[in-house]
Design a protein around this motif. Structure first.
Motif, PDB file in Angstrom:
ATOM      1  N   MET A  64     -48.444 -36.431  -4.952  1.00 41.68           N
ATOM      2  CA  MET A  64     -48.754 -35.334  -4.040  1.00 41.68           C
ATOM      3  C   MET A  64     -50.261 -35.165  -3.876  1.00 41.68           C
ATOM      4  O   MET A  64     -50.770 -35.003  -2.760  1.00 41.68           O
ATOM      5  CB  MET A  64     -48.135 -34.037  -4.552  1.00 41.68           C
ATOM      6  CG  MET A  64     -46.634 -33.924  -4.302  1.00 41.68           C
ATOM      7  SD  MET A  64     -46.237 -33.814  -2.538  1.00 41.68           S
ATOM      8  CE  MET A  64     -46.948 -32.226  -2.144  1.00 41.68           C
ATOM      9  N   ALA A  67     -51.402 -38.072  -1.872  1.00 37.06           N
ATOM     10  CA  ALA A  67     -50.952 -37.974  -0.491  1.00 37.06           C
ATOM     11  C   ALA A  67     -51.835 -37.023   0.313  1.00 37.06           C
ATOM     12  O   ALA A  67     -52.120 -37.267   1.489  1.00 37.06           O
ATOM     13  CB  ALA A  67     -49.497 -37.500  -0.441  1.00 37.06           C
ATOM     14  N   ILE A  68     -52.267 -35.943  -0.324  1.00 36.07           N
ATOM     15  CA  ILE A  68     -53.180 -35.006   0.344  1.00 36.07           C
ATOM     16  C   ILE A  68     -54.480 -35.722   0.718  1.00 36.07           C
ATOM     17  O   ILE A  68     -55.019 -35.548   1.813  1.00 36.07           O
ATOM     18  CB  ILE A  68     -53.461 -33.791  -0.560  1.00 36.07           C
ATOM     19  CG1 ILE A  68     -52.184 -32.946  -0.707  1.00 36.07           C
ATOM     20  CG2 ILE A  68     -54.596 -32.937   0.010  1.00 36.07           C
ATOM     21  CD1 ILE A  68     -52.296 -31.850  -1.740  1.00 36.07           C
ATOM     22  N   GLY A  71     -53.869 -37.988   3.618  1.00 36.94           N
ATOM     23  CA  GLY A  71     -53.785 -37.209   4.844  1.00 36.94           C
ATOM     24  C   GLY A  71     -55.150 -36.836   5.384  1.00 36.94           C
ATOM     25  O   GLY A  71     -55.398 -36.909   6.592  1.00 36.94           O
ATOM     26  N   LYS A  72     -56.050 -36.432   4.493  1.00 37.68           N
ATOM     27  CA  LYS A  72     -57.410 -36.083   4.912  1.00 37.68           C
ATOM     28  C   LYS A  72     -58.113 -37.288   5.521  1.00 37.68           C
ATOM     29  O   LYS A  72     -58.770 -37.188   6.565  1.00 37.68           O
ATOM     30  CB  LYS A  72     -58.207 -35.536   3.731  1.00 37.68           C
ATOM     31  CG  LYS A  72     -57.791 -34.151   3.266  1.00 37.68           C
ATOM     32  CD  LYS A  72     -58.721 -33.675   2.160  1.00 37.68           C
ATOM     33  CE  LYS A  72     -58.418 -32.241   1.756  1.00 37.68           C
ATOM     34  NZ  LYS A  72     -57.104 -32.110   1.098  1.00 37.68           N
ATOM     35  N   PHE A 218     -45.447 -44.278   0.927  1.00 32.34           N
ATOM     36  CA  PHE A 218     -46.062 -43.161   1.650  1.00 32.34           C
ATOM     37  C   PHE A 218     -47.430 -43.562   2.164  1.00 32.34           C
ATOM     38  O   PHE A 218     -47.845 -43.150   3.249  1.00 32.34           O
ATOM     39  CB  PHE A 218     -46.160 -41.925   0.748  1.00 32.34           C
ATOM     40  CG  PHE A 218     -47.328 -41.921  -0.195  1.00 32.34           C
ATOM     41  CD1 PHE A 218     -48.564 -41.457   0.218  1.00 32.34           C
ATOM     42  CD2 PHE A 218     -47.200 -42.381  -1.492  1.00 32.34           C
ATOM     43  CE1 PHE A 218     -49.653 -41.453  -0.643  1.00 32.34           C
ATOM     44  CE2 PHE A 218     -48.272 -42.371  -2.365  1.00 32.34           C
ATOM     45  CZ  PHE A 218     -49.495 -41.915  -1.944  1.00 32.34           C
ATOM     46  N   PRO A 235     -51.401 -37.129   9.068  1.00 29.97           N
ATOM     47  CA  PRO A 235     -51.374 -36.355   7.811  1.00 29.97           C
ATOM     48  C   PRO A 235     -49.999 -35.759   7.525  1.00 29.97           C
ATOM     49  O   PRO A 235     -49.542 -35.769   6.372  1.00 29.97           O
ATOM     50  CB  PRO A 235     -52.425 -35.262   8.051  1.00 29.97           C
ATOM     51  CG  PRO A 235     -53.382 -35.865   9.037  1.00 29.97           C
ATOM     52  CD  PRO A 235     -52.514 -36.682   9.940  1.00 29.97           C
ATOM     53  N   LYS A 236     -49.321 -35.239   8.555  1.00 30.70           N
ATOM     54  CA  LYS A 236     -47.975 -34.696   8.361  1.00 30.70           C
ATOM     55  C   LYS A 236     -47.004 -35.791   7.953  1.00 30.70           C
ATOM     56  O   LYS A 236     -46.146 -35.591   7.078  1.00 30.70           O
ATOM     57  CB  LYS A 236     -47.477 -34.037   9.653  1.00 30.70           C
ATOM     58  CG  LYS A 236     -48.112 -32.696   9.981  1.00 30.70           C
ATOM     59  CD  LYS A 236     -47.463 -32.099  11.217  1.00 30.70           C
ATOM     60  CE  LYS A 236     -48.069 -30.738  11.550  1.00 30.70           C
ATOM     61  NZ  LYS A 236     -47.445 -30.156  12.775  1.00 30.70           N
ATOM     62  N   LEU A 239     -47.473 -36.602   4.231  1.00 28.09           N
ATOM     63  CA  LEU A 239     -46.985 -35.548   3.345  1.00 28.09           C
ATOM     64  C   LEU A 239     -45.463 -35.444   3.385  1.00 28.09           C
ATOM     65  O   LEU A 239     -44.813 -35.314   2.332  1.00 28.09           O
ATOM     66  CB  LEU A 239     -47.611 -34.212   3.739  1.00 28.09           C
ATOM     67  CG  LEU A 239     -47.580 -33.098   2.683  1.00 28.09           C
ATOM     68  CD1 LEU A 239     -48.276 -33.541   1.412  1.00 28.09           C
ATOM     69  CD2 LEU A 239     -48.208 -31.829   3.225  1.00 28.09           C
ATOM     70  N   VAL A 242     -43.806 -38.254   1.314  1.00 30.21           N
ATOM     71  CA  VAL A 242     -43.836 -38.023  -0.132  1.00 30.21           C
ATOM     72  C   VAL A 242     -42.852 -36.933  -0.544  1.00 30.21           C
ATOM     73  O   VAL A 242     -42.091 -37.088  -1.513  1.00 30.21           O
ATOM     74  CB  VAL A 242     -45.258 -37.639  -0.594  1.00 30.21           C
ATOM     75  CG1 VAL A 242     -45.255 -37.240  -2.067  1.00 30.21           C
ATOM     76  CG2 VAL A 242     -46.207 -38.807  -0.392  1.00 30.21           C
ATOM     77  N   ILE A 243     -42.851 -35.822   0.191  1.00 26.24           N
ATOM     78  CA  ILE A 243     -41.991 -34.686  -0.175  1.00 26.24           C
ATOM     79  C   ILE A 243     -40.514 -35.066  -0.064  1.00 26.24           C
ATOM     80  O   ILE A 243     -39.718 -34.825  -0.993  1.00 26.24           O
ATOM     81  CB  ILE A 243     -42.297 -33.467   0.709  1.00 26.24           C
ATOM     82  CG1 ILE A 243     -43.696 -32.923   0.393  1.00 26.24           C
ATOM     83  CG2 ILE A 243     -41.254 -32.373   0.498  1.00 26.24           C
ATOM     84  CD1 ILE A 243     -44.149 -31.818   1.324  1.00 26.24           C
TER      85      ILE A 243
END
Length: 465
Positions: A64, A67-68, A71-72, A218, A235-236, A239, A242-243
């Motif tokens: 997580m 993954a953030i 996304g950035k 991911f 980015p979505k 995320l 992964v979720i």
């Protein structure tokens, strides 16, 4: 510094923007192979003293944070190339090359892993047919699909993925019914799958290192940045992948662990190879065993399509940047809008699955993946906090320094727990990359070709925000 080569110059075609949010998420989930939770369940249960969900939870937390960071970086640098591109742009082209080179281990070998799993399934069903025949048929079919169309690849991947998840849902429902009847742990609510006497942090970390392999995918969705309908969805997509993937792994492993509180119920050969057929047999007899194996086959094929497509695009970016020969690796077919040379090359490499074992290939994959994850976290700090100066407010400090630093630290912990063979083999591959880099840069007297600090190498017309 040399002038960057835009995609239109580097090849006779360009990638087509026709993938929506859920198409990309589907490719990422397909890459992850949800049914792999059954394949590795016995192995992880044995190593963790029967707390498989805890291993997945630790891995999910690590992923997580990473993954953030992905996304950035995907929002800041909307180009294919994943960790290679992010590190190249934010830190230094030479470092980016080494990260990309190291990442090639998992990107190139994952299609071969899928081929090996498919081969093992078909060999079990048709023992009289030589394994190499299945390898050739599989590689030819997957390569042809990806060669012709990315949209078609996405659609086929989604159908295979949906079937696999439906079967997993049916499996969970059957297990819940059996638990309610007193089988296994005899309950559907318990902390035992996460924590009980005899469980150690070291064992859980070892298990997390193994199941980290399950999350590889991911990050691969960033390879489709130039085929997304708009870069803003990346980015979505990362995320959500992964979720959703983490939720599938956690829920499935939780109920499977309740149904099989001890790994001793599995034969040793099943633990070493794959416990998927054994789990299906013990839960639902030969019928569920056949259906679950079919789901595993479909999920593995979906992963094969996604991983094959992803690595061909990473090679494309390295070719467009002249890190690899541009005429071959940077080519995009004007009719199919796919990097056809790279796709065929990956198909040819996957043919080596006829001569290797799954254990041999899988030992090296996590090395490259965890190196990439670590450096993407570093890239967030380098790009935003250092290059863009976003370190003056508490929010910026937390967002662009603290969070990626935590992700880097957690990824490093998993990396330190890798199998020694992976560390040795990965180090040798990295050493070869250093030698190649010395040749490219003429002894580090210049940067990797095709990089200009004043202009992104991606070929986008507007500046990166």
């Amino acid at each position: 510094m040399t002038t960057p080569i835009a995609p239109a110059i580097a090849s006779s075609g360009k990638l087509k923007r026709n993938l929506g949010l859920w198409a990309i998420v589907g490719l990422g989930l397909g890459y992850m192979t949800p049914t792999v939770v059954f394949d590795t369940f016995g192995m992880v249960a044995k190593d963790t003293n029967n707390v498989v969900p805890s291993a997945y939870l630790v891995a999910l937390v690590v992923m997580m944070f990473t993954a953030i960071s992905y996304g950035k970086m995907a929002g800041a640098i909307p180009s294919a190339g994943s960790a290679y591109t992010y590190v190249r742009e934010s830190i230094h082209p030479n470092v980016g090359f080494l990260v990309g080179w190291t990442s090639l281990i998992d990107y190139v070998l994952l299609p071969m892993v899928n081929c090996l799993i498919i081969r093992s399934y078909l060999e079990a069903l048709f023992p009289g047919v030589p394994g190499w025949i299945w390898v050739v048929i599989y590689c030819a079919a997957v390569t042809s699909i990806i060669y012709l169309t990315m949209r078609g690849t996405s659609n086929i991947n989604m159908l295979l993925l949906v079937f696999s998840i439906v079967v997993m849902v049916v499996f969970v429902v059957m297990v819940i019914a059996q638990l309610a009847q007193g089988q296994g742990a005899g309950t559907i609510a318990s902390v035992q799958p996460f924590l009980h006497d005899g469980v150690t942090l070291g064992a859980v970390l070892t298990g997390a290192t193994i199941v980290c392999f399950s999350f590889i995918g991911f990050d691969a969705v960033t390879m489709y940045a130039e085929e997304a309908k708009t870069p803003k969805i990346m980015p979505k997509a990362i995320l959500f992948t992964v979720i959703i993937g983490g939720a599938i792994f956690l829920i499935t492993s939780y109920f499977t662990q309740l149904r099989f509180p001890s790994s001793h119920v599995f034969p040793e050969e099943a633990i070493q190879d794959s416990t998927l057929p054994e789990i299906g047999l013990q839960v639902g007899g030969q019928t569920l065993q056949a259906v679950l194996t079919a789901a595993g086959f479909c999920a593995t094929l979906a992963s094969g399509l996604a991983s094959h497509a992803s690595v061909s695009r990473m090679l494309l970016v390295m070719g467009r940047n002249n890190v690899l020969p541009n005429r071959f690796f940077g080519h995009i077919n004007a009719k199919t809008h796919t990097p056809t040379f790279n796709i065929v090359l990956v198909g040819v490499i996957s043919l080596l699955a006829a001569a290797f074992t799954l254990e041999t290939i899988a030992a090296f994959i996590n090395f490259g993946a965890l190196i990439a994850f670590t450096f993407v976290n570093i890239s967030v700090i380098a790009w935003f906090a250092i290059r863009k100066g976003r370190r003056r407010t508490p929010r910026d400090i937390v967002t662009f320094i603290v969070l990626p630093a935590i992700g880097m630290l957690l990824t490093g912990v998993l990396w330190a727990n890798l199998h020694v063979d992976a560390l040795i083999g990965g180090s040798i591959w990295m050493g070869l990359g250093v030698v190649y880099l010395l040749v490219l840069t003429r002894g580090f007297r210049r940067s990797v070709p095709g990089f200009d600090e004043g202009q992104p190498v991606t070929g986008f017309n507007k500046a990166v925000k």
